[in-house]
Write a protein that holds these residues in place. Structure first.
Motif, PDB file in Angstrom:
ATOM      1  N   HIS A  98       0.838  -1.203   0.000  1.00  0.00           N
ATOM      2  CA  HIS A  98       0.000   0.000   0.000  1.00  0.00           C
ATOM      3  C   HIS A  98       0.874   1.254   0.000  1.00  0.00           C
ATOM      4  CE1 HIS A  98      -3.726   2.247   0.814  1.00  0.00           C
ATOM      5  NE2 HIS A  98      -2.930   3.050   1.480  1.00  0.00           N
ATOM      6  N   LEU A 101       2.205   1.856  -3.401  1.00  0.00           N
ATOM      7  CA  LEU A 101       1.176   2.397  -4.293  1.00  0.00           C
ATOM      8  C   LEU A 101       0.999   3.899  -4.100  1.00  0.00           C
ATOM      9  CD1 LEU A 101      -1.590  -0.377  -4.107  1.00  0.00           C
ATOM     10  CD2 LEU A 101      -0.448   0.381  -6.179  1.00  0.00           C
TER      11      LEU A 101
ATOM     12  N   GLY B   3       3.621   3.912 -10.200  1.00  0.00           N
ATOM     13  CA  GLY B   3       2.686   2.899  -9.734  1.00  0.00           C
ATOM     14  C   GLY B   3       2.892   1.519 -10.341  1.00  0.00           C
ATOM     15  N   VAL B   7       2.453  -2.403  -8.644  1.00  0.00           N
ATOM     16  CA  VAL B   7       1.596  -3.455  -9.209  1.00  0.00           C
ATOM     17  C   VAL B   7       2.455  -4.682  -9.560  1.00  0.00           C
ATOM     18  CG1 VAL B   7       0.021  -4.028 -11.111  1.00  0.00           C
ATOM     19  CG2 VAL B   7      -0.016  -1.730 -10.121  1.00  0.00           C
ATOM     20  N   ARG B  10       3.743  -6.536  -6.418  1.00  0.00           N
ATOM     21  CA  ARG B  10       2.710  -7.393  -5.818  1.00  0.00           C
ATOM     22  C   ARG B  10       2.647  -8.735  -6.554  1.00  0.00           C
ATOM     23  NH1 ARG B  10      -2.624  -9.384  -7.516  1.00  0.00           N
ATOM     24  NH2 ARG B  10      -3.288 -10.404  -5.616  1.00  0.00           N
ATOM     25  N   GLU B  88      -8.118  -2.085  -4.369  1.00  0.00           N
ATOM     26  CA  GLU B  88      -6.975  -1.418  -3.729  1.00  0.00           C
ATOM     27  C   GLU B  88      -6.188  -0.620  -4.775  1.00  0.00           C
ATOM     28  OE1 GLU B  88      -5.790  -0.806  -0.838  1.00  0.00           O
ATOM     29  OE2 GLU B  88      -3.623  -1.025  -0.757  1.00  0.00           O
ATOM     30  N   PHE B  89      -6.074  -1.177  -5.971  1.00  0.00           N
ATOM     31  CA  PHE B  89      -5.386  -0.467  -7.055  1.00  0.00           C
ATOM     32  C   PHE B  89      -6.246   0.689  -7.568  1.00  0.00           C
ATOM     33  CE2 PHE B  89      -3.426  -4.815  -7.782  1.00  0.00           C
ATOM     34  CZ  PHE B  89      -2.222  -4.478  -7.187  1.00  0.00           C
ATOM     35  N   GLN B  90      -7.561   0.442  -7.645  1.00  0.00           N
ATOM     36  CA  GLN B  90      -8.457   1.499  -8.151  1.00  0.00           C
ATOM     37  C   GLN B  90      -8.472   2.718  -7.233  1.00  0.00           C
ATOM     38  OE1 GLN B  90     -12.077  -0.944  -8.582  1.00  0.00           O
ATOM     39  NE2 GLN B  90     -12.214  -0.067 -10.639  1.00  0.00           N
ATOM     40  N   TYR B  99      -1.004   0.849 -14.179  1.00  0.00           N
ATOM     41  CA  TYR B  99      -1.643  -0.432 -13.820  1.00  0.00           C
ATOM     42  C   TYR B  99      -1.451  -1.452 -14.936  1.00  0.00           C
ATOM     43  CZ  TYR B  99      -4.903  -4.056 -12.755  1.00  0.00           C
ATOM     44  OH  TYR B  99      -5.426  -5.300 -12.520  1.00  0.00           O
ATOM     45  N   GLU B 103       0.810  -5.060 -14.697  1.00  0.00           N
ATOM     46  CA  GLU B 103       0.202  -6.381 -14.912  1.00  0.00           C
ATOM     47  C   GLU B 103       0.769  -7.044 -16.168  1.00  0.00           C
ATOM     48  OE1 GLU B 103      -1.304  -7.889 -12.746  1.00  0.00           O
ATOM     49  OE2 GLU B 103      -2.715  -6.646 -11.622  1.00  0.00           O
TER      50      GLU B 103
END
Lengths: 278, 245
Positions: A98, A101, B3, B7, B10, B88-90, B99, B103
């Motif tokens: 988090h 992000l 960002g 992503v 993760r 959570e990404f949105q 994003y 991915e």
């Protein structure tokens, strides 16, 4: 701090929100109360960027949620109704992700995570995989995650739903502590006692419209102070009184069974809408 | 743009957790293809001057890099519909490009591991090709970019797991068998070859095979893959907003 005007959301022919407007000042604990399907979560999803509004205007700490969406998102933390932690990752990894992000520098991020883990009482579980935590721990972790980037606004969508009374009270204490640190809290709930206990102001939402906004005390006072519930034809009828004496006199004049209690927010909601919150 | 790193990070953490299981599941299909088609059935077959096993391995590399890269779509769907992690990404201050890039790279990373595994399995069968050729790795990079981008884009518009499974059945599986994986496309009728020219996997198989044999590569195939990948990636970026209800 939180401002929205004429917010509308339509899903095909269904109107989930029908022009709601609200202003929540800095540092306030605000509760958004209504039955399931009233539009509480829809409002919150719009404000946090999860759902597109059909029309209206909304600002978070002065940033328009669509035109300055990235800045607006930095202002707020979200605790969603459904626990959406990464179950395969550890407690620490969830918080760290988090922070990444929200582009928190590594050293600051590590410090903040340790501080939050102490704050929520999960410091000794930082290496545990989330799937092995209890429901209450997961909920506390979800709240901590929303605080990693130190938001000025915290949105909580039914944060205690499905939790037992003891854990719910611990969560309440945690949320209150967060507000005492200056964070503006916007809580959606259908638990009357939650709104009554925590909130400084409450909005009643019904069928996509705000029908009343005031302090819990003022909303309750509109109805009276004491209430008598009578069972009439398999239904409960409630009569409201300004004083306990009036209520006692009323009951003394009748032979049927009744119960005397203090008026609560549920009564205020019922009087305005004709239906219960739950 | 930062960002994308979050992503991607993760996805790498998830990959690390599942790595042993994933490696095992990744090796089953290629191993069976190598035993059944390459070793047993193709023992006496030669195609274009190579043993069938030598012909098959680049095809499997192309196919696996496609299927593994496309598999990121299923992971995104599980995140969206089951765990709700996508929210959570949105809710985070990251843009659509970040994003989609994070991915897409995650899908490409999975594809890379699948390719390495097939090369190792090939070594077990005594097949060594020109893996030191940069054009071999460039073709894999482009092929995985094409299908990872496609998967990310489609994952943003599907409405359920069932939709995702249907896409795999109707798009990926036919392509896997008809994209020059198991046999040269020149054995098909001309009209079929003309149709399959527009299938990215046909170009990937051709490019990977030529590079792994140390033969001259076809530049138009690389351009086709790069162009298709760029178009799919653009589509993926545009579709991220569609995932908001």
């Amino acid at each position: 701090m939180i401002d929205f005007k004429d917010l509308c959301k339509e899903y095909g022919s269904i109107s989930a929100l029908r022009g709601v407007s609200l202003h929540v000042p800095k540092g306030e604990f605000f509760a958004y109360l209504g039955p399931n399907g009233a539009g509480k979560s829809t409002t919150l999803r719009i404000l946090t960027g999860l759902t597109k509004m059909t029309s209206g205007e909304a600002y978070l700490n002065g940033f328009h949620i669509e035109r300055d969406s990235l800045q607006a998102k930095r202002q707020c933390g979200l605790v969603p109704q459904t626990i959406n932690l990464d179950q395969e990752l550890t407690v620490y990894e969830n918080l760290n992700l988090h922070g990444l992000l929200f582009r928190i520098p590594a050293r600051e991020r590590a410090g903040k995570i340790h501080e939050l883990l102490d704050y929520i009482g999960l410091a000794d579980r930082k290496g545990s995989v989330v799937s092995r935590l209890s429901g209450g721990m997961k909920r506390r972790l979800t709240i901590a995650r929303a605080l990693v980037h130190s938001p000025v606004i915290l949105f909580l969508d039914e944060p205690t739903v499905g939790l037992d009374a003891g854990i719910r009270r611990r969560i309440w204490a945690l949320i209150k502590k967060i507000q005492n640190n200056g964070t503006t809290i916007f809580l959606t709930t259908h638990y009357i006692e939650e709104a009554e206990f925590l909130a400084e102001r409450v909005a009643f939402l019904d069928e996509g419209r705000i029908i009343a906004v005031d302090t819990p005390e003022a909303l309750i006072a509109r109805q009276g102070t004491w209430a008598i519930d009578r069972v009439v034809d398999d239904d409960i009828k409630t009569v409201y009184f300004k004083t306990r004496e009036e209520a006692t006199q009323y009951s003394a004049a009748r032979e049927e069974s009744f119960s005397l209690r203090r008026v609560n927010l549920e009564d205020a909601f019922l009087a305005l809408t004709g239906k219960k919150v739950k | 743009m930062y960002g994308w790193l979050a992503v991607y990070y993760r996805e790498l953490l998830i990959l690390k957790r599942r790595f042993p299981k994933m490696l095992a599941s990744m090796s089953v299909s290629p191993l069976l293809y190598l035993i059944a088609f390459g070793y047993a059935m193709g023992k006496t077959v030669t195609i274009q001057g190579h043993t069938y096993m030598e012909f098959l391995i680049p095809g499997l590399v192309a196919m696996s890099s496609m299927t593994r890269a496309f598999g990121i779509g299923s992971e995104i769907n599980i995140s969206r519909f089951y765990w709700h992690i996508f929210e959570e990404f949105q809710a985070a201050p990251i843009n659509n490009i970040s994003y989609a890039l994070g991915e897409t790279l995650a899908g490409m990373t999975r594809a890379f591991f699948a390719v390495v595994l097939i090369i190792l399995l090939g070594l077990l069968f005594g097949v060594v090709l020109r893996y030191d050729n940069p054009m071999f790795w460039l073709a894999i990079f482009l092929n995985s970019f094409v299908f990872s981008s496609l998967a990310v884009g489609l994952a943003m518009i599907v409405k359920s797991h069932a939709d995702q499974a249907m896409l795999t059945s109707f798009v990926i599986t036919p392509m896997a068998f008809l994209g020059g994986t198991f046999f040269p496309l020149s054995r098909l009728p001309v009209w079929a070859q003309n149709i399959l020219y527009f299938v990215p996997l046909s170009h990937a198989s051709k490019a990977i095979r030529a590079a792994s044999f140390g033969e001259p590569v076809s530049l138009p195939s690389y351009l086709f893959l790069a162009g298709t990948g760029a178009a799919f990636f653009f589509m993926a970026v545009c579709f991220v907003n569609r995932a908001r209800d």
